[in-house]
Structures are given as structure tokens and as C-alpha cells.
Design a protein around this motif. Structure first.
Motif, mmCIF file in Angstrom:
data_model
loop_
_atom_site.group_PDB
_atom_site.id
_atom_site.type_symbol
_atom_site.label_atom_id
_atom_site.label_comp_id
_atom_site.label_asym_id
_atom_site.label_seq_id
_atom_site.Cartn_x
_atom_site.Cartn_y
_atom_site.Cartn_z
ATOM 1 N N GLN A 1 0.818 -1.231 0.000
ATOM 2 C CA GLN A 1 0.000 0.000 0.000
ATOM 3 C C GLN A 1 0.844 1.270 0.000
ATOM 4 N N ARG A 2 2.022 1.202 0.625
ATOM 5 C CA ARG A 2 2.776 2.434 0.824
ATOM 6 C C ARG A 2 4.233 2.202 0.465
ATOM 7 N N SER A 3 4.816 3.188 -0.183
ATOM 8 C CA SER A 3 6.164 3.021 -0.700
ATOM 9 C C SER A 3 7.194 3.140 0.424
ATOM 10 N N GLY B 1 2.445 13.271 -2.128
ATOM 11 C CA GLY B 1 2.662 11.829 -2.083
ATOM 12 C C GLY B 1 2.707 11.248 -0.680
ATOM 13 N N PHE B 2 2.630 12.107 0.337
ATOM 14 C CA PHE B 2 2.791 11.641 1.718
ATOM 15 C C PHE B 2 1.906 10.436 2.063
ATOM 16 N N SER B 3 0.638 10.524 1.666
ATOM 17 C CA SER B 3 -0.346 9.512 2.071
ATOM 18 C C SER B 3 0.028 8.107 1.636
ATOM 19 N N ASN B 4 0.780 7.960 0.583
ATOM 20 C CA ASN B 4 1.154 6.624 0.128
ATOM 21 C C ASN B 4 2.622 6.293 0.360
ATOM 22 N N MET B 5 3.235 7.030 1.265
ATOM 23 C CA MET B 5 4.615 6.724 1.642
ATOM 24 C C MET B 5 4.641 5.930 2.955
ATOM 25 N N THR C 1 0.331 13.101 -6.348
ATOM 26 C CA THR C 1 1.158 12.016 -6.897
ATOM 27 C C THR C 1 0.979 10.727 -6.121
ATOM 28 N N MET C 2 1.294 9.617 -6.783
ATOM 29 C CA MET C 2 1.209 8.278 -6.188
ATOM 30 C C MET C 2 -0.230 7.887 -5.862
#
Lengths: 281, 281, 281, 281
Positions: free
Chosen positions: A154-156, C254-258, D245-246
């Protein structure tokens, strides 16, 4: 402490290598809870690991199989059913490997043959296990299948590389096959998204120490251990979770739903302050 | 079948009304698994329900409390600790009510006093229970708290009305308090998102029959029953799920991850075809 | 640069206080893109803020309204329609306040009157705006409503307190009302989940500096600014996003998917190493 | 109506086949908004499709490339940069194909060579485009990349087959590469999860009519069309969405956040009632 939660249940456990493996811990706990199972891994893993020790301890049969090889899997299923004289109740899939990670190919410099191997070993193997079990009608009604995943689906996460994409696909397979196998045979299929764990595979990941400290401080209950993961698996194999299917279940001390904890922020701020003090800007 | 999964554990169960209640089933199963608990509900529920029957069957104490009333909750916690001579291990929160639903106020015509009642009863009460337990240090380390939720917290369902917003808030409280209570006292807090269930509350929802048929055909394993939900609760109160926290756990036969099933599509297409045949366009 | 994306569109913008406000930036950008709008805020905000300056700059009417007060909102809608001689096309809801945060009541020590205020101001006000607009049939077909949210609705952040629950409810209202208003009048309703932003409200949050540095290093594109948020709002009010509804849209670099970035990990590891060196264990 | 949103921007558009293609519509709209671009597709698509017509209309160059072939992609990138005399600003990836779907292999009877093709064409090709663009440093700072996805990545849909797993992987690649490309070069990468659409590919899916009716009645704004998708793409290529993004962005009239709508339930109940009346049980 044991509860006989899996009394009479038969299964197959993929991926135990040594005492650090989550699959190893699951085998130990499943045994304590009354299950019988076949242990399986690749021939090479058997040579370098200590699977025989686990087989002795849990009174289990070992059948070698390469989880990417359909013939091997067909043989595994056939022999397992012959061994138990009937269908099985549960499967644990704990199989993952990335040559891109091992060979230090970064994500923007992937070797595509390696990527295909990553997918083949870490995701497609799960579909193969399910399809071959389904064709052999190898799992009893209300059986349970679990695969191990990670929040990188889900998250990088820096450094997790193409394994993130493989885990995303693995979780998708759990949903896609969970629908069909559930509808047709009442089999449930879930993934457990486990805290980063210091297995033999995990300890090879660069920077794993810093990550483990961070996730530990972020998670209100701390990182989940391999032993705790085994406990959780037992509940998912038991008859008490029959209507849970197609889910990705986070077993991570709360990490997945944390944005920022006080403990992690405190640690982070320490160096932030240092940097600001040492900087002339 | 019982496993002694909750042997020696003490708890509080909110929201049992009659044999159809999920909380009722949880109480029965927790009792079978060796737990002792206090049953609690409002005075009015006691008059109209059959809680005494459940208390007799499970050898439990009843302490009346309005879950929106802090004084009542403080008294409940104090008396429970006195009763058991010590801290408790688990709490079930199964409390929800919407006057807007009951009085047929649609979602674009809400009465805001009713909405506040909905939130107070169905969501804020959960925070109050947790805050008061926390202040009294009433829950033992590695204790477990579960509240019942519904997929309407994520996806809009015709007729579910302001209860959807209350459930979204309930799940948020589980995360927010789960972080703090986990960090400080190792208490885990989760919600179970259960299939629509024909409880006394559920059967009042308009069009519930059609919805139950639809969700049943959409879910590969069919709708989850109240009995199955009780089984699942038991695993979450047990020591086998200690690192699962801040999660919303779907217990719904797979519904939450279905887009469209063959069975539901077949039923849907039937009337679609009829309509097209009967239409002259 | 301007594109005439909102040429001819009329709207209402809630929540501009001063130049740091996101709503202020949205007003400026909407004006550049050709929109006309009414600015609204509470009487007290008008006294302490600089809304008149914005009204002059954007040639807008100010109508004071307490967003928790139905009479005020009815008046706002009526006067706005009168002012424009017809229906409006868009609404921005940027309204949030927590007395628990302001008065340093931690999340496990909430004052419940304050909590109700938090919900009333930060979530229920959004429902009131929508319900009153709906009853007055104030929004033209294919109109667009946006409310500002934060990732705390999904993930727990130290110090965000009861505002997390309010944002979860806000996003639920967007879904619930988005269904009804979409079905009946083709109005779309979305929330933007914005990076932490140094507005007057944001700068009051304790530890905001550390958090901003962390989210900035975690986000591959860095934190999103208020100006960038205004740009994004413009696209959501335009005719180019007509089929986007009931969504929570992350605008956060992009924070939410990091899960973990190299930059944040490097900073984190610095102090981790220091601590380990300085520790004798 | 055009706004000059993409004035001066250059790009590459993958996957236009004929007027029904989403990529075709994106090309038309991007052209209207002032963009210049290269159109690309496989040699075989060019023979059977009408790409030259689109190239003429939008004054574009066609460069054939098999998106699974690294040499072809390297050539495409090199020639594109030569053609424009500099870097590009956006890429649309609209490429997907499943031989398992085409050859009626159900999901529990997959041909694994076909599965690998599905992944290669529908997911890995996206990574290849990104990696090759990254190595050639082909995209200007603040450039934007979009790939088309479908809700099957999250939720199982009867008949969508191995494409679901490919879309899950595609969305993961957007996140994984979005992190790296964002951090290093400020490039944003997102996927649009579009309503089911009657393209040439889509119309081959069995039972697509019933599904389209269902999703249309479930979605408060109805299914999103290819034209509307093109509008949305334009906003994502523009400078107004730089910090998004992402993300996987649902463009589906609200379907993704619906549990059950009144319109779909009414249609469903019709046949449910008929069945109950005609049944003797």
C-alpha cells in the motif's frame, strides 16, 4: 499455552527455512494446537536450512517443491492428500524473493528478468498453489488459506523495491481467488500484513535496523514478532474466523494506521534540532 | 465447541437486548470460552429486553448504565472492578441508535438534534467508555476492546442515513484512542465491520430484506451471522491477536472486497432483461 | 497564469481569515479564473481577520454567517442567490476548530462539550451547508462542493486530537451527501486531504515544525502549499472533473502513500545512531 | 470548450486504437488544450486501427512501439525528444490486454504463459516506460504521468479475471516509481480508475451490458464516459495538480464509494420479488 484450536486439522506450510522464519513459528504453533501438516520448501532451502529439525519436532512429513513449478505443486498436493488419506484444511504461503533486491538493482534500474522471477516466486506461486489445489479439490469446505504480505503493498518504502509490486499482486490474488474459491467451495483466503521481521530474508534488507526502530516507535504496541504472527495465523486457520475472507489483515502493532507517533517524532526531532543548530542558515 | 480461549478473563459487554443481538451471542460464546463479564445496557432496554435471562445463563452481573452518561459509566467501571476484585481484560461496545432513521427523516432532511443523539449514542459513547476506563486504569495490559461497525462507514448505502457518519466516527475513535491506549498501556482497540444482521435494530431498517439478499449473493461465503461474529470476537479478545490494533476488521463473507459477483449479477440481469423486453424503446 | 476555467461560475467560499488561509488562496485563484463568489465567515473572524481586503481585491460580497447556525446559513444562501440573481456553481468549506486542542485537553482527557463543538463546527456544519443548499435548490446541475480535510482522518497523528474524528466524519458526510445530491441534482461533493499547512489555525498545533519537516521529507514532491491547494481546488470546481465525486483526494506531495522515504530515514537514523552511541547498553 | 491548459506542453500518448479508445479522446482534448504529442501503439494496432486519422487531426507524429519491448521504447523516447527538440511534459499509458480473458480461460484455470503476457503488457510495460524515460531524463521537472486503471484492482468483479491482478500491480508501480521519480525529478505519477467504458477492449468483456447498467445505477452521477475521462486527464497533465502524486484517482461517478443505491436496489428487488413469487418454497 495451547487451546486445541486446530485439532484434527491438516495443512501444508510453505516457506520454513530456519528458526527465524515466520513459517517455522507457524508450524510450531499449529503443531501445539493439534494440527498435522506437510512442510515444503525448495531443494536448495532444505540443504541450507534446518527443515528436518522442524519436521522431527512437529512430527511432519517434508515434501520438496519449487513453488513456481506446477509439476512440483501437483505432486505436493497429490502426495499430501495420500499422506493424510484425505483433504486438507489450511495452507500457509510464506514465499518471497527478489533478485533485484539481492543484486542491488534499484527500482529505477530493474532487471526485467529478475522482476519476472520476483513475481513468479512471490506472487504467481500463490495463484499456482490455489489453482492446483482447486483442480484437485484438495481443500475441505471452510478451509483457510493465508499468505504473508507487507505494508509496502500500500505504501512506498525506501529499499523495498520490486517486492512492493509483488506484494500488491499477491494481495490481489487473495481477493480474486478468494471470491471464486469462496463461492464454489467455502474456502477463505486472506493475507497477513506483518511488521518488518528479522527473518533470514528480512535481515538482508539494507537499512533494516533503522526501519525496525522507526516502525517500533511508530507502532503503539511495538513491532509484531514472528511468534505473535504465528498466534494470529492459528486464529485464521481455526473455525472461529470462517466468514473472514479476501482481506489483507494488518498484524503490525498499529503501524498501518499511524501517521506520526510521539515516540517517533521525539527521536526524529532530536536530529532535526541538531541539524538546525549545526547549520548556519 | 469451546477452547478455553478466554479462561480467567474478565470483561464488560455493552448492548445485549435479546437473543437476536450480536452482543448476546458474544456473551454466550465468551462464557463458553471461560470468560466472566458484566452485562450492561440502559434501564429501558432491561425492561423491554430479556437481559436477566442471559445473566442467569452466563452467571453474570447486570449493571445498568446509559452509555452516553459519564456518571453511569464511572459507576459501571467502579462496580465492575469491585465485583471482580481487579482489572478487566476486554470490552465489547455494541451500541447504536438513530432517531433520524426511526422517525423516517431522510439524510437530506436531518433533524440536527437527532443527529447529535445519533453521534452521542453510537460514537461518542465509545470514547467515553475508553476515557473513563483509561482514567480508572481499569483494563489490564494487553487487554482488548472491540466495537461493532458497518461497511457504511466506507461506502454509501441507501437508507443507512446518519448512522454512516456515526460509524465513520466510531472507527476513527478506535484508531485515535487505539494509538494512545496502546502506547501507554498495551491495550488494543479494533472495530469489526459485520455483515448486515437481522437483529432487533437491523430488522427495523427499511428494505433490509432486499439488501440482505444482495449482500448474501455478493459475498462469496454469504452473510456472516451473529453467531459467527461472536466466534470472531472471541479471537480478538484472546491472547492470540495481541498485535492487532487500530484496525477495522471486515467480517462479512467477503462483501467488502467484491465489486460484482456472478450470483448477484444473474439476479440483477433477470429484471434488467424483463424491463428491456417490456419497454418499447 | 489564468485559464478562464471558472468563467461565469458563482460560488460561496467559507473560511478565509487572512493571507495564510487556504480559503483566501482559493478565493484569489477562483477570481483569477473568472469566478464570482460570496465570502463568508463568522462575525468574530471578520473582526480579527482581514476579509474585507480580500473582498475588495476579488470584488466580492461578504455575508457573515456562523456555519453552525441554520438561520445564518439559510440567510447566506438566500442572499447569495439574490445577489447573483440565480443559482451557484460551487462551494468551498474550510471550517474547523477544536477547543480541546486550543485548551490543551489531550485525547484521553477530552471535554465532551468541547468535542461536540469540534464536531459541530468542523463536520456537522458541512452537512448543514449542504442540506440548506439542497432545500433551497441553490446549486446548479453539475455544481461542485469541496471541503478541506487531513490525513488524520485515516491515520493517527500525535496531537491532532479530536480533530481526527471530526475529519473522519467530514469525509463521511461528503460520501453520504455526495450520493444523494449526485443522484438527485448531479452535484458532486469531494474532500481534499491537504498537506499540513502553516495557516493561522495550523501554526497553533504543538510540534507543527517537526511534523512539517517530517512530512516534507517523506513526501517525494514535498509538502503541498496553500497556493497549490488553491490550484487544485480550481480544477475540482471546473467542468473538467464532473464525474469525480464522493472522493477524498490527497493533495500532499505523495505523503499519504509513503511508508518510509530515504530522506526521512536519513534524518531519523542520525539521532538514532547518536542515541545508540551515547547509550551504554 | 478549451482553456489552453496544456499550452506548450509536449507528451506521448500510448494506446489509441480508434474513436472509442480513451487514449483517442485524451489526444483530442490535449490537442484542443494546446499540447503537442507523439502517438504510439503496436504495429498491429496501427494496421487494424485508425491512428493515422487521429494523427492528422491532431497534427501528431506516430512512432510505433511495442510497449513490452525495451528497444522499441528506447527508440520511442529518443525519437520523441529529437522530434520536439527537448524533453516532454506528460505521458498517458493506456495499454492492457489479457489472453486469458480473450481465450475464455477462467481465473481458476489460468494459462500461466498468458498470465505473464497480461502482466507484461498491462503492468510491466508501465515500469519500462518510466524506467527508460528516467534513464534518458526525458521528462521535464513537474511533468505528469497517468496510467488508466479499474476498480477491479481493489474489488473482485466477476469476469475481470487476471486483469484485476495486473491493475493492482499497475497501481503499485505508480506508487513505487512515483516515490522515486518524484523525489529525484519532481515528476508525478498517478492512475485514473475509470468507470467501465465501452471501448473496443471493453466491449469484448462478457456480460459487460449488465455490468454497465449496474454501475450506472449505482453511481450517483452515472458512469463516466471516455470524453469525461479525457477532460480529467487534462487537469492531471496541467500545472494545477502539481502536488498530486502516487494516487489512484477514481473517475467513476461515485461508484467506488457506493455500497448500495436506491436505483440499483429497485432494479435488483424487481427480480428478487419475481423469483420469490414464482418459487413454492
Amino acid at each position: 499455552m495451547a487451546y486445541n484450536l486446530l485439532k484434527g486439522k491438516k495443512g501444508i506450510i510453505f516457506g520454513a527455512l530456519n528458526e527465524m522464519s515466520i513459517a517455522w513459528k507457524v508450524a510450531e504453533r499449529a503443531h501445539e494446537e493439534g494440527a498435522e501438516f506437510v512442510l515444503t520448501n525448495t531443494p536448495v532451502s532444505l540443504r541450507f536450512g534446518e527443515l528436518q529439525k522442524l519436521a522431527d519436532k512437529t512430527n511432519s512429513l517434508i515434501i520438496t517443491a519449487d513453488a513456481t513449478n506446477e509439476k512440483d505443486l501437483e505432486n505436493l498436493i497429490t502426495e499430501t492428500i495420500a499422506h493424510f488419506g484425505g483433504k486438507i484444511d489450511f495452507i500457509l504461503h510464506s514465499v518471497a524473493m527478489s533478485l533485484n533486491v539481492r543484486k542491488d538493482r534499484l527500482y529505477d534500474n530493474l532487471n526485467y528478468d529478475y522482476l519476472k522471477k520476483t513475481l513468479d516466486i512471490s506472487a504467481i506461486s500463490f495463484h499456482k498453489v490455489l489453482q492446483i489445489a482447486r483442480k484437485a479439490d484438495a481443500i475441505r469446505e471452510w478451509g483457510s488459506v493465508v499468505a504473508l504480505s507487507y505494508v509496502a503493498a500500500q505504501r512506498s518504502l525506501y529499499g523495498y523495491n520490486d517486492m512492493a509490486d509483488a506484494k500488491a499482486m499477491l494481495e490481489s490474488i487473495a481477493r480474486s481467488f478468494g471470491y471464486i474459491y469462496g463461492r464454489d467451495k467455502k474456502i477463505r483466503i486472506n493475507t497477513i500484513s506483518q511488521s518488518p521481521t528479522l527473518t533470514t530474508a528480512g535481515s538482508g534488507v539494507k537499512g533494516i535496523d533503522g526501519l525496525l526502530d522507526f516502525t517500533n516507535r511508530m507502532s503503539p504496541l511495538g513491532n509484531a514478532t514472528a511468534d505473535e504472527c504465528a498466534d494470529y495465523c492459528v486464529t485464521l486457520f481455526s473455525d472461529l474466523t470462517r466468514k473472514v475472507t479476501m482481506q489483507n489483515l494488518f498484524h503490525d502493532g498499529g503501524f498501518s494506521n499511524m501517521g506520526m507517533s510521539r515516540r517517533a517524532m521525539t527521536m526524529y526531532n532530536k536530529s532535526l534540532k541538531d541539524c538546525q543548530e549545526n547549520s548556519e542558515e
